[in-house]
Design an enzyme around this catalytic site. Sequence first.
Site, PDB file in Angstrom:
ATOM      1  N   HIS A  81      11.215  14.935  29.375  1.00 10.72           N
ATOM      2  CA  HIS A  81      11.052  14.694  27.934  1.00 10.72           C
ATOM      3  C   HIS A  81      12.148  13.803  27.356  1.00 10.72           C
ATOM      4  O   HIS A  81      12.329  13.756  26.137  1.00 10.72           O
ATOM      5  CB  HIS A  81      11.005  16.030  27.173  1.00 10.72           C
ATOM      6  CG  HIS A  81       9.744  16.800  27.427  1.00 10.72           C
ATOM      7  ND1 HIS A  81       9.588  18.117  27.096  1.00 10.72           N
ATOM      8  CD2 HIS A  81       8.566  16.416  27.989  1.00 10.72           C
ATOM      9  CE1 HIS A  81       8.363  18.522  27.446  1.00 10.72           C
ATOM     10  NE2 HIS A  81       7.738  17.505  27.993  1.00 10.72           N
TER      11      HIS A  81
ATOM     12  N   ASN B   3      14.348  19.859  28.952  1.00 14.90           N
ATOM     13  CA  ASN B   3      15.439  19.784  27.975  1.00 14.90           C
ATOM     14  C   ASN B   3      15.956  18.364  27.864  1.00 14.90           C
ATOM     15  O   ASN B   3      15.990  17.614  28.837  1.00 14.90           O
ATOM     16  CB  ASN B   3      16.579  20.719  28.376  1.00 14.90           C
ATOM     17  CG  ASN B   3      16.151  22.169  28.289  1.00 14.90           C
ATOM     18  OD1 ASN B   3      15.109  22.468  27.721  1.00 14.90           O
ATOM     19  ND2 ASN B   3      16.932  23.066  28.853  1.00 14.90           N
TER      20      ASN B   3
HETATM   21  P1  NAD Z   1      10.310  27.037  23.942  1.00 16.31           P
HETATM   22  O1  NAD Z   1      11.272  27.040  22.806  1.00 16.31           O
HETATM   23  O2  NAD Z   1       8.861  26.900  23.657  1.00 16.31           O
HETATM   24  O3  NAD Z   1      10.513  28.401  24.728  1.00 16.31           O
HETATM   25  C1  NAD Z   1      11.774  28.865  25.074  1.00 16.31           C
HETATM   26  C2  NAD Z   1      11.615  29.971  26.068  1.00 16.31           C
HETATM   27  O4  NAD Z   1      12.911  30.353  26.482  1.00 16.31           O
HETATM   28  C3  NAD Z   1      10.917  31.211  25.520  1.00 16.31           C
HETATM   29  O5  NAD Z   1       9.905  31.590  26.407  1.00 16.31           O
HETATM   30  C4  NAD Z   1      12.046  32.247  25.502  1.00 16.31           C
HETATM   31  O6  NAD Z   1      11.579  33.548  25.841  1.00 16.31           O
HETATM   32  C5  NAD Z   1      12.952  31.741  26.586  1.00 16.31           C
HETATM   33  N1  NAD Z   1      14.366  32.149  26.470  1.00 16.31           N
HETATM   34  C6  NAD Z   1      15.081  32.435  25.351  1.00 16.31           C
HETATM   35  N2  NAD Z   1      16.339  32.780  25.686  1.00 16.31           N
HETATM   36  C7  NAD Z   1      16.410  32.691  27.040  1.00 16.31           C
HETATM   37  C8  NAD Z   1      17.446  32.930  27.987  1.00 16.31           C
HETATM   38  N3  NAD Z   1      18.672  33.323  27.616  1.00 16.31           N
HETATM   39  N4  NAD Z   1      17.173  32.746  29.307  1.00 16.31           N
HETATM   40  C9  NAD Z   1      15.940  32.345  29.711  1.00 16.31           C
HETATM   41  N5  NAD Z   1      14.931  32.129  28.842  1.00 16.31           N
HETATM   42  C10 NAD Z   1      15.169  32.289  27.534  1.00 16.31           C
HETATM   43  O7  NAD Z   1      10.828  25.938  24.965  1.00 16.31           O
HETATM   44  P2  NAD Z   1      10.081  25.019  26.028  1.00 16.31           P
HETATM   45  O8  NAD Z   1       9.035  25.812  26.728  1.00 16.31           O
HETATM   46  O9  NAD Z   1      11.172  24.364  26.785  1.00 16.31           O
HETATM   47  O10 NAD Z   1       9.290  23.901  25.199  1.00 16.31           O
HETATM   48  C11 NAD Z   1       9.768  23.420  24.016  1.00 16.31           C
HETATM   49  C12 NAD Z   1      10.045  21.940  23.924  1.00 16.31           C
HETATM   50  O11 NAD Z   1      11.198  21.868  23.111  1.00 16.31           O
HETATM   51  C13 NAD Z   1      10.389  21.199  25.171  1.00 16.31           C
HETATM   52  O12 NAD Z   1       9.666  20.044  25.142  1.00 16.31           O
HETATM   53  C14 NAD Z   1      11.876  20.811  25.055  1.00 16.31           C
HETATM   54  O13 NAD Z   1      12.046  19.432  25.328  1.00 16.31           O
HETATM   55  C15 NAD Z   1      12.200  21.001  23.621  1.00 16.31           C
HETATM   56  N6  NAD Z   1      13.524  21.612  23.366  1.00 16.31           N
HETATM   57  C16 NAD Z   1      14.620  21.270  24.127  1.00 16.31           C
HETATM   58  C17 NAD Z   1      15.859  21.842  23.870  1.00 16.31           C
HETATM   59  C18 NAD Z   1      17.042  21.415  24.708  1.00 16.31           C
HETATM   60  O14 NAD Z   1      17.081  20.284  25.170  1.00 16.31           O
HETATM   61  N7  NAD Z   1      18.013  22.300  24.957  1.00 16.31           N
HETATM   62  C19 NAD Z   1      15.995  22.780  22.849  1.00 16.31           C
HETATM   63  C20 NAD Z   1      14.864  23.098  22.078  1.00 16.31           C
HETATM   64  C21 NAD Z   1      13.626  22.512  22.356  1.00 16.31           C
END
Ligand code: NAD
Length: 237
Positions: free
Chosen positions: A112, A95
């Site tokens: 990241h 994140n």
């Molecule tokens: P992803 O979006 O691919 O997957 C998210 C996962 O979280 C899914 O498997 C989903 O089932 C799960 N999820 C949803 N709600 C949840 C909850 N309440 N508790 C636990 N799990 C839950 O995300 P990823 O695998 O982190 O990869 C995506 C890329 O996107 C990463 O590189 C990241 O840097 C980036 N990203 C970051 C943020 C952030 O910084 N908050 C937000 C969106 C995307």
Amino acid sequence: MVRVSNNDRIFVLTGAGVSAESGIPTFRGVGGLWRNYRIEEVASPSAWRRDPRLVWEFYSMRRRVAREAEPNPAHLDLAKLEQRIGDRLFLCTQNVDNLHEQAGARRVVHMHGELFKSRCDSCNRAPFADARTYEPPAELPRCECGGRIRPHICWFGETPFEMNRILQALDGCTLFLAIGTSGVVEPAASFAAQVSGRARTVYVGPEEPANRYAFTERYLGKAGELLPSLFEVVERR
Ligand code: NAD
């Protein structure tokens, strides 16, 4: 329940799901932030070369969303675990928000990058704290060297940060825990397979991840609901 003993070294990998309950949309989830943007148009070096204004609009939107967010019980619980077991916990996040830090975690590795940091795309100036948002038609930020200031984010096609430290921590861990990550984005998606066989591998999230076979235990549910009662820390002298 996940038992943590004196000898355990824990590698925690968090993904977008850990921040979902704080109101930051996940990558692929319903209502995901990314849906209004084609990811390759806003998060890659070629996007930056082609249309830096669009890239800054996207990251400004993400900065605005993240600014409003507060840590949830999952972030708070991981910070509490760090307080108890110190550097036996290696907290690695995909994140780019700062909710682990807001919850009190002190040693977070952002593989990241960080949403609230920027850097120059030309010179070696160190990344710096930056929460500004770009509002068109304002000029895009420039460095003193003349280069463009870009978000301090690892874009698709770039190498994640701190990989040496991360690989070393993976090597030494006895318990690997992935929380809220779909198991699709590399190299993080391969970490569980890399340690499975010699470390316990645990997944926490509401649905099975793509790399589910690399986990010995899976707890299906929301991180903010499961984490506060997940760990049993056994301290023996
Ligand atoms: P992803 O979006 O691919 O997957 C998210 C996962 O979280 C899914 O498997 C989903 O089932 C799960 N999820 C949803 N709600 C949840 C909850 N309440 N508790 C636990 N799990 C839950 O995300 P990823 O695998 O982190 O990869 C995506 C890329 O996107 C990463 O590189 C990241 O840097 C980036 N990203 C970051 C943020 C952030 O910084 N908050 C937000 C969106 C995307």
